[in-house]
Design an enzyme around this catalytic site. Structure first.
Site, short mmCIF file in Angstrom:
data_model
loop_
_atom_site.label_atom_id
_atom_site.label_comp_id
_atom_site.label_asym_id
_atom_site.label_seq_id
_atom_site.Cartn_x
_atom_site.Cartn_y
_atom_site.Cartn_z
N ALA A 18 -5.26 9.59 -11.67
CA ALA A 18 -4.82 8.88 -10.34
C ALA A 18 -4.16 9.68 -9.38
O ALA A 18 -4.30 9.86 -8.21
CB ALA A 18 -4.02 7.55 -10.71
N THR A 100 -1.12 15.86 -16.13
CA THR A 100 -1.46 15.26 -17.14
C THR A 100 -0.68 14.19 -17.60
O THR A 100 0.47 14.03 -17.34
CB THR A 100 -1.67 16.49 -18.36
OG1 THR A 100 -0.48 16.81 -18.61
CG2 THR A 100 -2.60 17.53 -17.94
N LYS A 129 6.77 13.66 -16.84
CA LYS A 129 8.09 13.56 -17.57
C LYS A 129 8.28 14.15 -19.00
O LYS A 129 9.25 14.34 -19.40
CB LYS A 129 8.75 11.97 -17.40
CG LYS A 129 8.47 11.43 -15.99
CD LYS A 129 9.04 9.97 -16.16
CE LYS A 129 7.74 8.91 -16.65
NZ LYS A 129 6.75 8.86 -15.72
N VAL A 156 10.18 11.15 -10.86
CA VAL A 156 11.28 10.31 -10.72
C VAL A 156 10.91 9.45 -9.51
O VAL A 156 10.93 10.17 -8.50
CB VAL A 156 12.62 10.55 -10.98
CG1 VAL A 156 13.66 9.43 -10.76
CG2 VAL A 156 12.82 11.23 -12.09
N GLU A 214 0.39 0.76 -18.27
CA GLU A 214 -0.80 1.28 -19.30
C GLU A 214 -1.14 0.40 -20.16
O GLU A 214 -0.30 -0.60 -20.47
CB GLU A 214 -0.27 2.57 -19.73
CG GLU A 214 0.67 3.35 -18.98
CD GLU A 214 -0.57 4.39 -18.35
OE1 GLU A 214 -1.66 4.73 -18.80
OE2 GLU A 214 -0.11 4.76 -17.23
N ASP A 225 11.06 5.06 -20.72
CA ASP A 225 10.59 5.57 -19.65
C ASP A 225 11.79 5.82 -18.81
O ASP A 225 12.13 6.73 -18.01
CB ASP A 225 9.55 4.74 -18.84
CG ASP A 225 9.02 5.44 -17.67
OD1 ASP A 225 8.37 6.41 -17.55
OD2 ASP A 225 9.53 4.87 -16.73
N LYS A 229 13.74 9.10 -17.00
CA LYS A 229 14.11 9.22 -15.86
C LYS A 229 15.70 9.49 -15.71
O LYS A 229 16.09 10.50 -14.96
CB LYS A 229 13.63 8.28 -14.93
CG LYS A 229 12.14 8.31 -14.98
CD LYS A 229 11.50 6.90 -14.08
CE LYS A 229 10.00 7.02 -14.16
NZ LYS A 229 9.54 5.75 -13.87
N GLY A 320 2.36 4.42 -8.16
CA GLY A 320 1.17 4.60 -7.15
C GLY A 320 1.03 6.01 -7.03
O GLY A 320 1.64 7.03 -6.94
#
Lengths: 345, 345
Positions: A18, A100, A129, A156, A214, A225, A229, A320
């Site tokens: 994406a 990736t 990340k 981030v 996901e 996650d 960050k 996005g």
């Protein structure tokens, strides 16, 4: 503000999901503006995805690459035996765009891609990340040693320039603490549970259907996650150097609809908050509904506490492909300026 | 990131009220950090206020200057006959820090100070909106022609880096619209009227007591201050070039407690909103209480609508001497980088 001649900048892209595809689309849409406004003429000389690669040192036709990916599920026109790492080492390019999928445990395959690129004296822009969580300072050191750049604005906040905003805030002042909503998926889930009275499972399914989560959303839901960050932000903007192990992490798994409704009745809301002051933590926390951090839906919000100028907040979409691609382009413009000696930070 | 030897940067300050004094205090407090972290050794060689000036080309004792100002109401040790404009032209300096009071009609005396400085090839940092409202592009042009810098971060948003944030957002993307709460005084008044059921007069008195409003608050209340900031932001960040005359302005004079309470009962709030899209306007507007623009107290908030990455919001205190001084220091660091060829924007 001198306008230099439009500089050709040779890009190699590894990862074409994406975000990678959105970068390609953005490069197509903004081709003219990049030349006229920024004097930059990027040329993608190679693209690799998990199934193969396509290379053209004169510059790939990006429309064609997108079409091939769409029709065949891979950008490769025929079966390539060259690994991305070999491609990165071999190809003549200035910048690697690494998008990736993230793996928090090993950082791979992104970590190897980034290392290979920096060692080959090619700058890197990554939205991944995993490698940053694994080896933040080692990678920055490697970039410095090889006199190239490593940028990761899109890792981030997707398109929301959280790191760049923090950098601006910290000039002429000092960031002494921060709090933030850093994961769009969990924020969407909590919003759905509160506003639509969904169960956790229904809200998660909704987030997956809307492509914010996901198939395996456990890293979002468990707070990992968000913690990664937080580690990236603190290491980038504050004087501390925490690793993931220094963060106390609690996810949103135990937050119930009742908790959310009770909080609402008291003028509060529950959000998965990352926090850095003397300690580093991630946990579901009650905040005032008038707090700028109380964002709803797939948004991120970060409040920086500055020594002299008080609190500053940045809010924006936290997910996005196109949003993240706009961060990649911002990084690219910065590298372009630095390569031509126009900027430093 | 080369570390250069600490560069002496000679500053002349014109205007020594709340902001000017805070700049002096910040320079004292951050002296060591400026050398170690930024390689900058600023030296204030002259300070002028409305009653006189003090000059020392080797560098003034800022503690002493603050003490004199506090005790005598002026920084001048004896009566000076030299006008600020003459001082600016004569003195050997690199940067003028202009913080005299704003006059929206004539832009004076700031306009003359800034012109004199740019013509004498001295860069300018100003927090004074008057000259920018009067002659935005002419002043930028004059700076370019003389190959020096004109910075004005503190003119909008006090310590909140609204312009810098917008600049970051517009790289790799394009700002196509904005909405914002840009005046801390009126926002404090509206907040007081709603939350404490104060009358407009009581709320205004409170704002004056807390030093957020001038004795003559009409420019705030009538929306002119907001409109000027809108003009500065749009000219800085978007492709349009509006002047004050292009902005439809309505102030908060007709907003009643009843209006505020009615809006609250419907989950809304009233804020003095500046808006730029096809048109430019300032007017009291109803917004959702969950909108990040719905800030309470002496805050500013701006929402930028970006072409590719959607909405982004910045929130922070919109007033305060020390907050504004931190913006001056940020500008100074940027000029220092540019003078030493380290940066471009």
């Amino acid at each position: 503000m001198k306008r230099l001649g439009a500089a050709a900048l040779r890009l190699v892209m590894v990862g074409f999901g994406a975000v990678g595809q959105s970068v390609a689309k953005l490069l197509i849409m903004k081709e003219k503006q990049l030349i006229t406004d920024f004097g930059m003429r990027p040329r993608v000389v190679g693209i690799a995805d998990s199934r193969g690669a396509v290379v053209n040192e004169k510059g790939l036709d990006l429309e064609m690459a997108l079409k091939t990916k769409y029709e065949k599920g891979t950008v490769a026109e025929d079966k390539t035996h060259e690994l991305p790492v070999e491609l990165i080492r071999r190809i003549e390019a200035d910048v690697l765009i690494e998008t990736t999928p993230t793996n928090f445990k090993t950082g791979e395959p992104g970590l190897s891609h980034i290392k290979a690129s920096l060692q080959a004296k090619k700058s890197v822009i990554t939205t991944n990340k995993g490698p940053l969580a694994r080896a933040f300072h080692a990678l920055l050191e490697l970039a410095r040693y090889n006199n190239v750049h490593l940028k990761f604005s899109g890792a981030v906040g997707a398109g929301t320039p959280i790191l760049d905003f923090g950098k601006v805030c910290s000039r002429g002042d000092r960031i002494i603490g921060l709090k933030g909503v850093l994961n769009a998926t969990t924020n969407l889930i909590l919003t759905q549970m509160e506003q639509n009275n969904s169960t956790f499972e229904e809200a998660l399914k909704y987030a997956q259907k809307e492509r914010y989560a996901e198939a395996d959303a456990s890293l979002d839901v468990e707070g990992v996650d968000t913690a990664v960050k937080l580690v990236i932000i603190v290491n980038s903007l504050m004087s501390q150097r925490p690793t993931l192990r220094d963060v106390k992490i609690r996810g949103i798994g135990k937050v119930s609809r009742e908790d959310l409704h009770n909080a609402r009745d008291r003028g509060k809301g529950i959000r998965l908050l990352a926090s850095a002051d003397d300690e580093f933590s991630v946990s579901p926390s009650e905040i005032d509904r008038r707090d700028p951090l109380f964002v709803s839906g797939p948004y991120n919000a970060v409040k920086f506490l500055c020594e002299y100028s008080g609190e500053k907040v940045v809010v924006g979409r936290g997910a996005g492909g196109m949003e993240t691609a706009s961060s990649v382009l911002r990084d690219l413009l910065e590298i372009r300026d630095q390569l031509s000696g126009r900027s430093q930070t």
